[in-house]
Design an enzyme around this catalytic site. Sequence first.
Site, PDB file in Angstrom:
ATOM      1  N   LYS A   1       1.605  21.140 -10.189  1.00 60.25           N
ATOM      2  CA  LYS A   1       0.911  22.378 -10.552  1.00 60.25           C
ATOM      3  C   LYS A   1       1.638  23.098 -11.698  1.00 60.25           C
ATOM      4  CE  LYS A   1      -0.591  25.230  -7.191  1.00 60.25           C
ATOM      5  NZ  LYS A   1      -1.938  25.795  -7.183  1.00 60.25           N
TER       6      LYS A   1
ATOM      7  N   ARG B   1       2.984  30.357  -4.867  1.00 56.02           N
ATOM      8  CA  ARG B   1       2.449  29.110  -4.296  1.00 56.02           C
ATOM      9  C   ARG B   1       3.440  27.973  -4.454  1.00 56.02           C
ATOM     10  NH1 ARG B   1      -3.526  29.857  -4.702  1.00 56.02           N
ATOM     11  NH2 ARG B   1      -3.825  31.554  -6.153  1.00 56.02           N
TER      12      ARG B   1
ATOM     13  N   GLY C   1      -2.810  22.047   1.241  1.00 50.00           N
ATOM     14  CA  GLY C   1      -2.778  22.859   2.456  1.00 50.00           C
ATOM     15  C   GLY C   1      -1.535  22.686   3.313  1.00 50.00           C
TER      16      GLY C   1
ATOM     17  N   MET D   1       1.730  23.345   2.498  1.00 53.92           N
ATOM     18  CA  MET D   1       2.784  24.347   2.359  1.00 53.92           C
ATOM     19  C   MET D   1       2.170  25.743   2.227  1.00 53.92           C
ATOM     20  SD  MET D   1       5.595  22.360   0.096  1.00 53.92           S
ATOM     21  CE  MET D   1       4.504  21.523  -0.983  1.00 53.92           C
TER      22      MET D   1
ATOM     23  N   ARG E   1      -5.411  19.159 -12.136  1.00 51.91           N
ATOM     24  CA  ARG E   1      -4.636  17.990 -11.716  1.00 51.91           C
ATOM     25  C   ARG E   1      -5.545  16.784 -11.761  1.00 51.91           C
ATOM     26  NH1 ARG E   1      -4.307  19.941  -5.442  1.00 51.91           N
ATOM     27  NH2 ARG E   1      -6.532  20.021  -5.160  1.00 51.91           N
TER      28      ARG E   1
ATOM     29  N   HIS F   1     -11.791  20.653   2.948  1.00 50.13           N
ATOM     30  CA  HIS F   1     -10.613  19.888   3.357  1.00 50.13           C
ATOM     31  C   HIS F   1     -11.010  18.495   3.841  1.00 50.13           C
ATOM     32  CE1 HIS F   1      -7.540  18.634   6.292  1.00 50.13           C
ATOM     33  NE2 HIS F   1      -6.713  19.116   5.392  1.00 50.13           N
TER      34      HIS F   1
ATOM     35  N   SER G   1       7.865 -23.172  -2.810  1.00 45.53           N
ATOM     36  CA  SER G   1       7.074 -22.012  -2.415  1.00 45.53           C
ATOM     37  C   SER G   1       7.927 -21.195  -1.459  1.00 45.53           C
ATOM     38  CB  SER G   1       5.777 -22.465  -1.742  1.00 45.53           C
ATOM     39  OG  SER G   1       5.067 -21.337  -1.328  1.00 45.53           O
TER      40      SER G   1
ATOM     41  N   CYS H   1       4.329 -17.704  -0.642  1.00 46.76           N
ATOM     42  CA  CYS H   1       3.166 -17.809   0.244  1.00 46.76           C
ATOM     43  C   CYS H   1       3.339 -17.023   1.537  1.00 46.76           C
ATOM     44  CB  CYS H   1       2.824 -19.263   0.536  1.00 46.76           C
ATOM     45  SG  CYS H   1       4.129 -20.111   1.425  1.00 46.76           S
TER      46      CYS H   1
ATOM     47  N   TYR I   1       3.061 -18.206  -9.339  1.00 43.65           N
ATOM     48  CA  TYR I   1       1.878 -17.728  -8.619  1.00 43.65           C
ATOM     49  C   TYR I   1       2.267 -17.002  -7.339  1.00 43.65           C
ATOM     50  CZ  TYR I   1       2.467 -21.640  -5.359  1.00 43.65           C
ATOM     51  OH  TYR I   1       2.970 -22.497  -4.418  1.00 43.65           O
TER      52      TYR I   1
HETATM   53  C1  PEP Z   1       6.521 -18.188   5.737  1.00 39.12           C
HETATM   54  O1  PEP Z   1       7.417 -18.417   6.540  1.00 39.12           O
HETATM   55  O2  PEP Z   1       6.577 -17.298   4.895  1.00 39.12           O
HETATM   56  C2  PEP Z   1       5.290 -18.968   5.768  1.00 39.12           C
HETATM   57  C3  PEP Z   1       4.363 -18.782   4.852  1.00 39.12           C
HETATM   58  O3  PEP Z   1       5.113 -19.807   6.816  1.00 39.12           O
HETATM   59  P1  PEP Z   1       4.663 -19.359   8.267  1.00 39.12           P
HETATM   60  O4  PEP Z   1       4.258 -17.930   8.204  1.00 39.12           O
HETATM   61  O5  PEP Z   1       3.560 -20.263   8.644  1.00 39.12           O
HETATM   62  O6  PEP Z   1       5.905 -19.596   9.052  1.00 39.12           O
END
Ligand code: PEP
Length: 894
Positions: free
Chosen positions: A26, A96, A105, A107, A352, A468, A776, A843, A863
């Site tokens: 503000k 304020r 709302g 404070m 804002r 609100h 991975s 993953c 990835y």
């Molecule tokens: C992991 O361990 O991050 C994984 C992807 O395998 P899981 O969750 O199947 O053990």
Amino acid sequence: MVKLVYVFGGGKADGRSYMRNLLGSKGANLAEMSIIGLPVPPGFTISTEVCTYYYEHDKIYPDELSSAIEVAIRKIEDEVGTVFGDADNPLLLSVRSGARVSMPGMMDTVLNLGLNDKTVNGLIKRTSSERFAYDSYRIFIQMYADVVMGLDRGYFEEMLDLVKEENGISIDAELSAEDMKTLVYRFKAKVKEELNKPFPEDPYEQLWGAISAVFGSWKNHRANIYRKLHSIPDNWGTAVNVQSMVFGNMGEDCATGVAFTRDPSTGENVFYGEFLVNAQGEDVVAGIRTPQSLTLAGKSKHGSDLPAMEELMPEVFQQLSDVRLTLESHYCDMQDIEFTVQQNKLYVLQTRKGKRTVQSALRIAVDMCDEGLITEREAVLRIKPQEIIQLLHPTLDPLAYRNIIAKGLPASPGAVSGKVVFSANHAEIAARKGERVIMVRIDTSPDDIHGMQFADGILTTRGGMTSHAAVVARGMGRPCVSGANNIRVDYFNNKFFVDDYEVKAGDCITIDGGLGEVMLGEVPTIQPKFSNSFVRIMEWADSARRMRIRTNAETLSDAQIARDFSAEGIGLCRTEHMFFEAERIVAMRKMIISTNETGRREALSTLLPMQRADFIQLFYAMEGLPVTIRLLDPPLHEFLPHTEEEISEVAKVVGMSVEMVQRRASELTESNPMLGHRGCRLAISYPEIPEMQARSIFEAATEVAKCGKPPFPEIMIPLAATEVEVRLIKTIINRVADEIAQESSIKVNYLVGSMIELPRAALQADKIAAEAEFFSFGTNDLTQTTYGLSRDDTSSFIHSYEEKGIIKADPFISLDQQGVGELIKIASKRARSVRPNIKLGICGEHGGDPSSISFCEEVGLDYVSCSPFRVPIARLAAAQATITREDMMNKIKD
Ligand code: PEP
Ligand code: MG
């Protein structure tokens, strides 16, 4: 000396909008608006550093603060031409809060500060209205006694009711000047009686009291809960804004309101807002009076009979429209403005960044890009990735029957059905039991926040689009219908009535926050289609991002959903998940409890065609994109027969006695199955398992290659700790691949890689990378093994760890960048040292978490892989990570 007080007003200011951390949102924007010449009542901001100092020094202020405030007051006096505490011509102030991010709302606020028994006469003189002056005075006493002195508001409400009763009137507007005067005296007497000290007459004493109350309110219960819910750090502190008062309640040529520079629900480029004639700001938000539209278009859209500002105050409306354009072209973003009109003169009290639904955020970003206000990259950065999930909100099936019992305002989109509850606590209790609930309230206040968080939808009977309930629901992405004013709520009996209907707590209703409709019973819903704006933003995101986005999927339907969301391959197919179905689990169990290779091979031969068929489907669905298939990684306990029924079924199928199956099951039972005979350890013990899996993968790939795009399997070894494990299993896979290539004369391209789920594997990454063609990071197990924290057993204490500040976030949700992240960095560096182009991905669940994705960008992973519904979130988060990194590099270069 550190500057503590920042003055603004009269076309000048000490601060700027980028000084948000120091001045709060503000304060920073008031400074900016002053500089760009907008009509801001002059004032000053006490910085957040003073707040931090105050809490660090046992609620004492820096020595220099008092003189800095006095200097600032002089400047306001010069600007406005009034004097603080002057009996003839008093300066009145508002005090304020204003944190870095808005905490609506949460404070405290004090208005009309500076009034006392002498200055009230000056106000009478200036306004020629004794009633107005005494009304302002009693509002001040009421607010100050509550906020600063801690006296229950209820006393004042009671006294107000009593005066009305004594005079036989029912509404505040009918109270005379004399009544207001009486109230002032009674209020002050009450303060004395209850608190044993008089109400302060000295304006500076009043000011210090209000400043301390605002700083104190940073740590009140409501604000603490709000901060926790919104992950706002306690040490940010609030600023305090002290500003000369302007009055929207001095008469019919006065007004107050809230405006958005574009429609916050749809994002449409139309001026949007509400106002009340002869009212103070709090009246609009409180939702007690029905506000009027700013524009004629808004009036007709909402079917209102009340005149729009455009017709009622055309000149002021024109000024406000100009302010709208100035603010948009200055901030290049949709703004939420608070304004007051005092005797036909417009004042802007706040601007804002306007809160918006994700649908409107998309539209605004795309439109602003088309209008040349922002670039495509800026547009991509404007969308919060987590909010994309709201686009998956269902809408009502247009063909379904709807018993519409009430209509209100379409305050926050999305359609939802649930059981009616009438309080925040009941919403929480029911939701914790897994029930879907609609919280029905006359209106909501900050005390209802936790209920709104737990409710699936919110319905109020009072209040406008900026009430609100509406603002908070939109911010939270909860469907909300507000102001359904033909509904009568009876909290006492837990019912509401509308026309001839009586709806009790626990009855099911449906609300459509996009249409403002309330329906009896459950109405079927359908998944939404993505808007044109969404598609364009995602196209821009895709062309900006560096990392690929894959999905974790093992079923055809998940793979198809992910493809529809533009996943660029499968990053994790957990093959053990393909055996949970009734028919398959028996064969799986048979394999596990077999005591010899022959028995296992027999069971595996039943599983092979099933696996092959699954892979064929996945390969077709992914149309030549990489499909990462992880070899079997069952924590054995998940597959062992437990109940008598399961044991006797397995005994029958395997041809063993029940006792033998029981014995075998107990032999296989482990103390720590998560750290036991799982992952590649199974493949090492029973090489026939990877052999069968490799065969089913290559047979499937060969078949698909014959008629479709050649598939690209990436075969992944789970839970490896050493390069030897990887080498042994890779040898089996390569052998099977060669055999099938010879049998079919079709050569399938494939890779063999390793998951990195153990600290040892991360540290030995160079050795493992000599064998593995890709890595991975399985950050679920890597977090578990790095922290020594069982992924299945943290719920009992992880929240208290968060609350105590031991960890910032649950490390199974948001990657622990210092610990687990460090291992990822080490592993990536060591792997690249032996295989510079090694493909690296993630993953674990973190692959769908925006802050973890940004870390993956930093490390240079190729990835991220996440569950299908998180694919759009990951695409956007990855793009933002790339843009942010590139912008930073460019800044460094410059
Ligand atoms: C992991 O361990 O991050 C994984 C992807 O395998 P899981 O969750 O199947 O053990
Ligand atoms: Mg794992």
